[in-house]
Design an enzyme around this catalytic site. Structure first.
Site, short mmCIF file in Angstrom:
data_model
loop_
_atom_site.label_atom_id
_atom_site.label_comp_id
_atom_site.label_asym_id
_atom_site.label_seq_id
_atom_site.Cartn_x
_atom_site.Cartn_y
_atom_site.Cartn_z
N LEU A 152 0.85 -1.18 0.00
CA LEU A 152 0.00 0.00 0.00
C LEU A 152 0.89 1.24 0.00
CD1 LEU A 152 -2.75 -0.87 2.65
CD2 LEU A 152 -3.12 -0.52 0.21
N ASP A 153 0.51 2.27 -0.77
CA ASP A 153 1.24 3.54 -0.74
C ASP A 153 1.22 4.10 0.68
OD1 ASP A 153 1.59 3.40 -3.48
OD2 ASP A 153 -0.18 4.61 -3.91
N PRO A 154 2.21 4.93 1.05
CA PRO A 154 2.20 5.55 2.38
C PRO A 154 0.90 6.29 2.68
CG PRO A 154 4.35 5.85 1.38
CD PRO A 154 3.47 5.22 0.32
N ALA A 158 -2.05 5.54 1.74
CA ALA A 158 -3.17 4.61 1.89
C ALA A 158 -3.19 3.94 3.25
CB ALA A 158 -3.10 3.55 0.79
#
Length: 323
Positions: A73-75, A77
């Site tokens: 997951l992106d930071p 998210a």
């Protein structure tokens, strides 16, 4: 309540789900968890625990417990992050290929280089013409099997180099980013807000950075339109998508289809396969709130020999035998 430990031949290899918070990277979350599971008799034989007392947990030690995640997951998210420990790390691919569900918020009128609020402003565009009804009718174009171009600010590689390197260094792409077939099983507008706290990023691309991005992509569509007064609306989407779908690209492309620009300001993964934030289907697995692990370092074992965070894992993990 945790199952009786007699039901398991400890130590075990297992999956469990955590609710990743927005902010840290997925790898930072995994490293924090490794410091816990590498000291737990759930996952490590007691004789090994005795030998490792006082030793530092290394990130890549050959004899350390193995731990991994089933989809980064992106930071920005938050949401479902599936964790595998021990031999379960070799089975994490099943979570890369499974159906996923997301909830995301789009802020109109501004495009960023990363397609989300962590990036820098690339261009602004008109937004006052957009209505809730327009968004709902345009969503139909993005349902079903679609062709999607991944964002240039992604870790996908072209000729051995991550795409984001081309953009940052102003290196022309060897060829256009190839569109990928993906399936959007469902896509719904669930909220429309004219009043909210979100604002466009304050950071803008410098002229040099904008030139670098233009050089990399070959695009000339990076110029600002005259800014409209007021605060643009946001809308919230929920979606159920196949593996490999970029939520940021759906929001970016949808905003273009509306004759505007837009970027993601919140993103939550609400389901990854059978692990879900809300258990609504038979066989769903509960994900553990991150707060369970934030206070773990200060916890002591109870009369049953388990610390509170270990009891939570015992109650919610999925061993390889029952996966």
């Amino acid at each position: 309540m945790p199952k009786a430990t007699g039901e398991y031949a400890l130590p075990v290899s297992a999956f469990f789900g955590v609710v990743k918070p927005s902010g840290p990277s997925s790898m930072a979350v995994i490293n924090d968890l490794k410091n816990l599971v590498a000291r737990s008799k759930i996952f490590v034989a007691e004789d090994q625990l005795e030998k490792s007392k006082g030793k530092k947990i290394s990130k890549r030690g050959k004899n350390d417990v193995k731990i991994g995640q089933g989809g980064t997951l992106d930071p920005l998210a938050d949401g479902v992050l599936v964790v595998g420990v021990g031999k379960a790390t070799k089975k994490l691919n099943q979570f890369l290929e499974c159906v996923k569900e997301y909830r995301t918020t789009c802020l109109l009128g501004c495009e960023t280089d990363s397609y989300d609020s962590e990036g820098a402003r690339v261009r602004t565009a008109p937004w006052k013409h957009i209505t809730k009804e327009m968004v709902e009718s345009t969503l139909e174009k993005f349902r079903g099997e679609i062709q999607q171009v991944p964002p240039i600010f992604s870790a996908l590689k072209m000729d051995g180099r991550p795409l984001y390197e081309y953009a940052r260094k102003g290196i022309p792409l060897p060829r256009p980013i190839e569109a990928r077939k993906t399936t959007v099983h469902s896509l719904e507008l669930v909220e429309w807000k004219d009043t909210h706290e979100y604002r466009w990023p304050s950071k803008s691309l410098s002229s040099e950075e904008k030139t670098a991005l233009k050089t990399a992509t070959g695009s000339n569509e990076l110029e600002d339109a005259p800014e409209e007064e007021g605060i643009p609306p946001v809308f919230v989407l929920t979606m159920r998508v196949s593996s490999g779908t970029y939520v940021r690209s759906i929001v970016h492309d949808l905003a273009h289809a509306l004759g505007s620009a837009g970027h993601v300001v919140t993103l939550s993964r609400t389901r990854q396969g059978r692990f879900a934030l809300t258990e609504t289907e038979e066989g769903d697995r509960r994900c553990l709130p991150w707060e369970v692990f934030e206070k773990a370092a200060d916890e002591q074992a109870g009369e049953d020999g388990w610390r509170p965070w270990e009891r939570e894992i015992l109650a919610n993990m999925e061993t390889l035998d029952n996966a």
